[in-house]
Design an enzyme around this catalytic site. Sequence first.
Site, mmCIF file in Angstrom:
data_model
loop_
_atom_site.group_PDB
_atom_site.id
_atom_site.type_symbol
_atom_site.label_atom_id
_atom_site.label_comp_id
_atom_site.label_asym_id
_atom_site.label_seq_id
_atom_site.Cartn_x
_atom_site.Cartn_y
_atom_site.Cartn_z
ATOM 1 N N ARG A 1 -7.413 13.740 5.086
ATOM 2 C CA ARG A 1 -7.132 12.317 4.843
ATOM 3 C C ARG A 1 -8.367 11.448 5.121
ATOM 4 O O ARG A 1 -8.725 10.582 4.343
ATOM 5 C CB ARG A 1 -5.957 11.876 5.713
ATOM 6 C CG ARG A 1 -5.681 10.378 5.733
ATOM 7 C CD ARG A 1 -5.237 9.842 4.400
ATOM 8 N NE ARG A 1 -4.833 8.439 4.505
ATOM 9 C CZ ARG A 1 -4.693 7.646 3.460
ATOM 10 N NH1 ARG A 1 -4.912 8.078 2.239
ATOM 11 N NH2 ARG A 1 -4.327 6.392 3.630
ATOM 12 N N SER B 1 -2.196 0.451 -5.028
ATOM 13 C CA SER B 1 -2.721 1.649 -4.360
ATOM 14 C C SER B 1 -3.978 2.199 -5.009
ATOM 15 O O SER B 1 -4.243 1.991 -6.197
ATOM 16 C CB SER B 1 -1.623 2.724 -4.392
ATOM 17 O OG SER B 1 -2.100 3.959 -3.926
ATOM 18 N N ASN B 2 -4.685 2.972 -4.207
ATOM 19 C CA ASN B 2 -5.802 3.776 -4.685
ATOM 20 C C ASN B 2 -5.350 4.898 -5.619
ATOM 21 O O ASN B 2 -6.168 5.452 -6.364
ATOM 22 C CB ASN B 2 -6.483 4.463 -3.481
ATOM 23 C CG ASN B 2 -7.505 3.585 -2.770
ATOM 24 O OD1 ASN B 2 -7.973 2.582 -3.308
ATOM 25 N ND2 ASN B 2 -7.870 3.974 -1.558
ATOM 26 N N TYR C 1 -0.167 5.246 0.414
ATOM 27 C CA TYR C 1 -0.426 6.414 1.276
ATOM 28 C C TYR C 1 -0.678 5.952 2.713
ATOM 29 O O TYR C 1 -1.597 5.176 2.966
ATOM 30 C CB TYR C 1 -1.599 7.231 0.730
ATOM 31 C CG TYR C 1 -1.366 7.631 -0.708
ATOM 32 C CD1 TYR C 1 -0.412 8.610 -1.027
ATOM 33 C CD2 TYR C 1 -2.028 6.994 -1.745
ATOM 34 C CE1 TYR C 1 -0.159 8.959 -2.343
ATOM 35 C CE2 TYR C 1 -1.789 7.339 -3.075
ATOM 36 C CZ TYR C 1 -0.860 8.316 -3.366
ATOM 37 O OH TYR C 1 -0.603 8.640 -4.677
ATOM 38 N N ASP D 1 0.865 -1.175 0.000
ATOM 39 C CA ASP D 1 0.000 0.000 0.000
ATOM 40 C C ASP D 1 0.912 1.239 0.000
ATOM 41 O O ASP D 1 2.077 1.151 0.418
ATOM 42 C CB ASP D 1 -0.873 -0.030 1.259
ATOM 43 C CG ASP D 1 -1.644 1.240 1.441
ATOM 44 O OD1 ASP D 1 -2.417 1.595 0.539
ATOM 45 O OD2 ASP D 1 -1.463 1.911 2.491
HETATM 46 C C1 2OP Z 1 -3.596 3.558 -0.790
HETATM 47 O O1 2OP Z 1 -4.271 2.788 -1.480
HETATM 48 C C2 2OP Z 1 -5.300 3.212 1.000
HETATM 49 O O2 2OP Z 1 -4.523 5.367 0.501
HETATM 50 C C3 2OP Z 1 -4.171 4.026 0.538
HETATM 51 O O3 2OP Z 1 -2.469 3.904 -1.124
#
Ligand code: 2OP
Length: 232
Positions: free
Chosen positions: A41, A118-119, A12, A10
Amino acid sequence: VATRETLAFDVYGTLVDPIRLEQHLEAWLPGEGRRVSQVWRQTQLEYTWRLTAMGQYQDFAWVTHRALEHALETGGHRLTAAQREAMVARYDHLACFDDVVPGLLHLGEAGYPMVVFSNGTPRMLEALLVNTNLGQFFAAVVSVDEVRAFKPSPRVYQHLARRLDRPLEEIRLITSNGFDVIGAAAAGMRVAWVNRSDGPYDRLAAPPALTVPTLMALAGALSGAQGGSNER
Ligand code: 2OP
């Protein structure tokens, strides 16, 4: 030698720290930087969950912009459009947590295939990996944008397995985000929770067997975990 599981990181909150943008917010909103960055956030994540629950999609850059606007309005703050743009642009330059480079070096030397999952949009992730110099550690960058849904939709974890051409059961998500741990485990992945702040675990599920304070601690913990056949 058995093929090592793939580690999917992941981004962030796990590799880089969005909350540290408080320093830059602080310059424009003295005394309010931390609060605004936290609401930003939390709102950003909430918007991803709500869009996904509604079966709708706007990408993570769009969500990040809208979440900042909401965080500012909630606190009764105003920034100009140019200032807001500048804050969102800082997402391309977020700072790594201190344990990240030594931890990834260690894990890479131990022979784990490593990818980013990641998102973030492909553009955001590419810029971040170049600016932080973390790109060298990863064999692939997988964005949920490819399936237009956010974590923790099972679709995004299934997409990761398809993209890597590996069964989900052979991929371990490494994340500090509790909702991501629980979503990945529910979809059938192995998981590790990076609990940097020594905080309490989410109440939606039992904490995973593999919980580490930093990525440095992960390599040692993984060599123990690999002994168990069905460990999650
Ligand atoms: C990501 O997917 C969940 O923000 C986080 O990087």
